[in-house]
Design a protein around this motif. Structure first.
Motif, PDB file in Angstrom:
ATOM      1  N   ASP A 228       0.844  -0.870  -0.121  1.00  0.00           N
ATOM      2  CA  ASP A 228      -0.258  -0.316   0.125  1.00  0.00           C
ATOM      3  C   ASP A 228       1.364   1.269  -0.131  1.00  0.00           C
ATOM      4  OD1 ASP A 228       0.749  -0.333   2.197  1.00  0.00           O
ATOM      5  OD2 ASP A 228      -0.967  -0.069   3.972  1.00  0.00           O
ATOM      6  N   PHE A 229       2.525   0.920  -0.547  1.00  0.00           N
ATOM      7  CA  PHE A 229       3.172   2.447  -0.444  1.00  0.00           C
ATOM      8  C   PHE A 229       3.550   2.935   0.248  1.00  0.00           C
ATOM      9  CE2 PHE A 229      -0.168   3.617  -4.437  1.00  0.00           C
ATOM     10  CZ  PHE A 229       0.924   3.248  -5.531  1.00  0.00           C
ATOM     11  N   THR A 230       2.952   2.186   1.607  1.00  0.00           N
ATOM     12  CA  THR A 230       3.721   2.848   3.157  1.00  0.00           C
ATOM     13  C   THR A 230       4.824   1.738   3.755  1.00  0.00           C
ATOM     14  OG1 THR A 230       2.218   1.000   4.246  1.00  0.00           O
ATOM     15  CG2 THR A 230       1.459   3.611   3.536  1.00  0.00           C
ATOM     16  N   VAL A 231       5.947   2.247   4.355  1.00  0.00           N
ATOM     17  CA  VAL A 231       6.818   0.750   4.947  1.00  0.00           C
ATOM     18  C   VAL A 231       6.421  -0.176   5.483  1.00  0.00           C
ATOM     19  CG1 VAL A 231       8.633   0.666   6.420  1.00  0.00           C
ATOM     20  CG2 VAL A 231       8.612   2.978   5.474  1.00  0.00           C
ATOM     21  N   GLU A 232       5.745  -0.349   6.384  1.00  0.00           N
ATOM     22  CA  GLU A 232       4.692  -1.059   7.257  1.00  0.00           C
ATOM     23  C   GLU A 232       4.182  -2.077   6.138  1.00  0.00           C
ATOM     24  OE1 GLU A 232       2.219   0.294   9.513  1.00  0.00           O
ATOM     25  OE2 GLU A 232       1.700  -1.833  10.674  1.00  0.00           O
ATOM     26  N   GLY A 233       3.384  -1.528   5.204  1.00  0.00           N
ATOM     27  CA  GLY A 233       2.534  -2.313   4.284  1.00  0.00           C
ATOM     28  C   GLY A 233       4.052  -3.528   3.604  1.00  0.00           C
ATOM     29  N   GLY A 234       4.509  -2.377   2.703  1.00  0.00           N
ATOM     30  CA  GLY A 234       5.732  -2.965   2.159  1.00  0.00           C
ATOM     31  C   GLY A 234       6.043  -4.088   2.636  1.00  0.00           C
ATOM     32  N   SER A 235       6.974  -3.898   4.094  1.00  0.00           N
ATOM     33  CA  SER A 235       7.307  -5.983   5.203  1.00  0.00           C
ATOM     34  C   SER A 235       6.433  -6.329   4.963  1.00  0.00           C
ATOM     35  CB  SER A 235       7.279  -4.560   6.663  1.00  0.00           C
ATOM     36  OG  SER A 235       8.052  -5.564   6.653  1.00  0.00           O
ATOM     37  N   ASP A 236       5.345  -6.210   5.154  1.00  0.00           N
ATOM     38  CA  ASP A 236       4.382  -7.238   5.446  1.00  0.00           C
ATOM     39  C   ASP A 236       4.603  -8.274   3.973  1.00  0.00           C
ATOM     40  OD1 ASP A 236       3.631  -6.597   8.029  1.00  0.00           O
ATOM     41  OD2 ASP A 236       1.939  -5.695   7.835  1.00  0.00           O
ATOM     42  N   ALA A 237       3.826  -6.939   3.336  1.00  0.00           N
ATOM     43  CA  ALA A 237       3.869  -8.156   1.494  1.00  0.00           C
ATOM     44  C   ALA A 237       4.978  -8.574   2.032  1.00  0.00           C
ATOM     45  CB  ALA A 237       3.563  -7.229   1.012  1.00  0.00           C
ATOM     46  N   ALA A 238       6.550  -8.222   1.591  1.00  0.00           N
ATOM     47  CA  ALA A 238       7.646  -8.658   0.924  1.00  0.00           C
ATOM     48  C   ALA A 238       6.954 -10.200   2.579  1.00  0.00           C
ATOM     49  CB  ALA A 238       8.937  -8.066   1.667  1.00  0.00           C
ATOM     50  N   GLU A 239       7.432 -10.019   3.719  1.00  0.00           N
ATOM     51  CA  GLU A 239       7.290 -10.740   4.180  1.00  0.00           C
ATOM     52  C   GLU A 239       6.805 -12.768   3.902  1.00  0.00           C
ATOM     53  OE1 GLU A 239       6.998 -11.783   9.350  1.00  0.00           O
ATOM     54  OE2 GLU A 239       7.288  -9.774   8.107  1.00  0.00           O
ATOM     55  N   GLN A 240       5.207 -12.006   3.263  1.00  0.00           N
ATOM     56  CA  GLN A 240       4.976 -13.036   2.859  1.00  0.00           C
ATOM     57  C   GLN A 240       4.602 -13.736   1.176  1.00  0.00           C
ATOM     58  OE1 GLN A 240       1.558 -14.144   4.237  1.00  0.00           O
ATOM     59  NE2 GLN A 240       1.810 -12.604   5.431  1.00  0.00           N
ATOM     60  N   LEU A 241       6.304 -12.992   0.512  1.00  0.00           N
ATOM     61  CA  LEU A 241       5.748 -12.959  -0.778  1.00  0.00           C
ATOM     62  C   LEU A 241       7.615 -14.027  -0.132  1.00  0.00           C
ATOM     63  CD1 LEU A 241       6.067 -12.462  -3.712  1.00  0.00           C
ATOM     64  CD2 LEU A 241       8.290 -11.112  -3.008  1.00  0.00           C
ATOM     65  N   LEU A 242       8.281 -13.580   0.585  1.00  0.00           N
ATOM     66  CA  LEU A 242       9.669 -14.486   1.013  1.00  0.00           C
ATOM     67  C   LEU A 242       9.304 -15.676   0.942  1.00  0.00           C
ATOM     68  CD1 LEU A 242      11.949 -11.645   1.838  1.00  0.00           C
ATOM     69  CD2 LEU A 242      11.696 -12.452  -0.073  1.00  0.00           C
TER      70      LEU A 242
END
Lengths: 357, 341
Positions: A228-242
């Motif tokens: 969602d363009f936010t740091v927190e959102g990016g971190s959550d999404a990346a964690e899921q992806l990895l």
């Protein structure tokens, strides 16, 4: 096909066009070098390279510009408003009314209504949702106030006099073409994508461009998540992806603001087997690219100075001036900006206009 | 039973009034509303001083009212739910879902085949349906309202995203938008709707059995049950009511934007609760007024307008809003503790 093989006729045509070209060059030199050349060092937001300034920069009638943009909840959006304000401050003849910072369309509509009541000379609008802001923009245009639409497009071309756009589709294409070049014919490369807010057309355009460019070299996106363009959102999404993808070769992250979170998640997971490409072009992303010791090797630019361009165009429009580098005597209908790839080789060219995330 | 407690309360108030006339006046609903009117007037004075004609023009007044209308309609429903001892966190999400559902291709086809009133029907049904689910789970499932409506907040917005595929759905500019976004006697239909919903709400709360039952259920559910009120059924009605209000607000937003989107109505639940609370409705239930809520909504939208007019940032406004809510609740608690002693 060299010049020598051309017939006399085509050679003559070549000569004519050469003369014509020189004449145009000479003309533009005249118009752009008239007095009052830019000496201010032109520092728009991150410090844009000074555009050749002509008589256009001379103080004219005061222009009241209403400006509205969504909440500055990520660095790029913060820089949009900041650079618009900075640009306006450079001109004695601009009075800027800023109604920044809302993600509620009802409130943003109310802001534009206030500008219409105020009878401002022009409105520069970066809508939270382009389609939802179309009716009120049409109303402003009907009231005789030119609307400059920035970044997120209205769904009716009559709702804006000028539209300033980045190239979302082009960002995807640039990122995809970079992946293709780096993959170098490896058809089994695993490509992952972390998108921004999925409901926005700009995200859909970026993904479309990325897919189209990847298809050119026989690749496709194997894993895709949205943030969602936010740091927190990016971190959550990346964690899921990895978690979902144990091995990745290329990762395109649409946005460098959420990229801060994405890189943190990558660090936490201790992963470094892939090449990451960023998006938008933040200063810290470019510093990482420059240093060379991060998975982030490149980013594609989406200029955060486009609202500042909108402010300049609004001023020209109201003062009935034109863009001095064009022959056209009116301000153009659409200005679309380019989405270049930034790598360690050319990062110095772009780092000065980058935004702080 | 309830009459008795009302009598006791009135007696308590009367003794209070003798002790300290000013404070006692503030603890009656008329007095509280007068306090809100004074607050609103003060804000208007600030607006007039800081922005002059730009604030006081009639166009600007209409702008303030139009901004108030959408959240206002939701807040009227919220007043009933909170007086009835509940809370609804899902209104913003229901607005999003109703806006999306009423703008789907299928609904638009239905509109073309019949009349745009079909859209109105769809939005109201979606709102009522969500409210019914909330109400049934809370009343008959015995799940706390906070949790139930929090779940609805998540799932309604999720469903809205699924239906719209996270895209903004644009409707053609037919009779619907012309009517709901048009003018009637020089005033926007949106404002008329807010006025209508507020008037119906006032009558419902003050002049009908439904209203008295709402107060009774919120004040003391056990006593209300013993007095023969079907508390569970009444709770369901309250959530259906706020669902319908959310449906109306969704229609207003769809008309204003000619779009339905899963991002519509974001955080409206907080705006509505804030307006109801500063309007003097007790969060514990059993007491509250429609007039207070309307004033609460107007205070917030006027404040937003003044901040826009004066070129102030939204962040400062949020800070200010927070301060007002805390001040209102602190005042309310002091008054409540006084009338309890």
């Amino acid at each position: 096909m060299s010049l020598r093989s051309t017939t006399p006729k085509t050679r003559k045509r070549f000569a004519t066009s050469l003369v014509a070209g020189l004449a145009v060059l000479a003309l533009t030199a005249c118009t752009s070098n008239s007095d009052g050349d830019d000496t201010s060092g032109n520092d728009s937001g991150g410090g844009a390279v000074a555009a050749p300034a002509g008589s256009n920069d001379e103080t004219g009638d005061t222009v009241v510009i209403g400006f509205s943009a969504p909440a500055a909840d990520h660095g790029w959006m913060g820089s949009i408003t900041e650079s618009a304000k900075n640009e306006a401050a450079k001109y004695d003849d601009i009075e800027l009314r800023v109604a920044e910072g809302t993600n509620d369309v009802a409130v943003q509509i109310s802001q534009v209504e206030t500008f219409i009541n105020d009878k401002v000379d022009a409105i520069v609008l970066l809508p939270f949702d382009g389609a939802a802001m179309t009716p009120i923009a049409l109303k402003a245009m009907a009231a005789g106030i030119p609307v400059i639409n920035v970044d997120r497009e209205f769904d009716d071309p009559n709702a804006a006099r000028v539209t300033v756009l980045g190239d979302n589709y082009g960002m995807g294409v640039s990122a995809g073409a970079y992946v293709c070049a780096e993959a170098d014919g490896n058809k089994d490369a695993i490509v992952a994508e972390i998108a921004g807010i999925d409901s926005l057309p700009l995200t859909q355009d970026r993904s479309q461009g990325f897919n189209d460019a990847l298809a050119e070299c026989g690749l496709d996106v194997d894993n895709r998540v949205a943030a969602d363009f936010t740091v927190e959102g990016g971190s959550d999404a990346a964690e899921q992806l990895l978690q979902a993808a144990p091995k990745i070769d290329f990762l395109w992250n649409h946005d460098d603001d959420q990229g801060v979170g994405v890189l943190a998640a990558i660090d936490n997971a201790g992963r470094d087997e892939f090449t990451m490409i960023g998006g938008a072009g933040s200063k810290n992303a470019m510093e990482l690219i420059k240093s060379g010791d991060s998975v982030l090797k490149a980013t594609v630019i989406y200029p955060s100075t486009q609202a500042a361009d909108g402010i300049r165009l609004a001023r020209l429009l109201v003062q009935q001036k034109a863009m001095s580098d064009l022959v056209e005597v009116e301000v153009p209908r659409v200005v679309q900006l380019y989405a270049p790839v930034v790598t360690a080789d050319n990062v110095d060219q772009y780092i000065d206009t980058a935004f702080e995330s | 039973m309830t009459q008795d407690s009302a009598r006791v309360e009135r007696a308590a108030l009367e003794t209070e009034r003798e002790a300290n006339p000013a404070l006692a006046l503030l603890s009656t609903s008329v007095g509280r509303n007068a306090g809100l009117v004074v607050a609103l007037l003060l804000i208007c004075v600030v607006g007039a001083v800081s922005a002059g004609d730009r604030f006081t023009s009639s166009d600007n007044a209409l702008t303030i009212l139009r901004l108030a209308a959408g959240v206002g309609v939701v807040s009227i429903g919220m007043t009933f739910v909170i007086i009835g001892g509940g809370i609804d966190l899902s209104v913003g999400a229901i607005v999003a879902l109703a806006s999306v559902w009423s703008t789907t291709v299928a609904t638009q086809q239905m509109v073309e085949d019949t009349h745009w009133i079909a859209m109105v029907g769809v939005a109201l049904l979606v709102g009522a349906g969500c409210g019914l689910v909330n109400g049934l789970v809370i009343a008959y499932g015995n799940v706390v309202a906070f949790i139930t409506t929090l779940a609805m907040l998540a799932s309604a917005r999720g469903l809205a995203e699924i239906i719209s595929d996270k895209k903004t759905q644009i409707i053609p500019r037919h009779g619907f938008a012309e009517f709901f976004n048009g003018d009637l006697l020089g005033v926007s239909v949106q404002i008329w709707l807010f006025a209508l919903v507020a008037a119906v709400g006032w009558i419902l709360l003050n002049r009908t059995t439904f209203g008295r039952r709402t107060v009774a259920v919120g004040g003391n559910p056990e006593a209300a049950r013993l007095a023969g009120i079907n508390v569970k059924r009444h709770t369901v009605y309250l959530y259906v009511l706020i669902g319908v209000c959310s449906g109306i607000a969704a229609l207003m937003l769809v008309a204003r934007t000619t779009t339905g989107s899963s991002t519509h109505g974001t955080l409206w639940e907080l705006d509505a609760i804030a307006a109801v609370v500063i309007g003097g409705t007790l969060l514990t239930g059993g007491r509250g007024t429609i007039v207070g809520t309307v004033l609460g909504v107007l205070i917030f939208s006027t404040l937003t307008n003044i901040f826009i007019l004066n070129n102030r940032s939204f962040s400062e406004q949020s800070l200010f809003k927070g301060a007002i809510i805390v001040a209102a609740v602190l005042l309310q608690q002091r008054l409540a503790s006084r009338s309890n002693t």
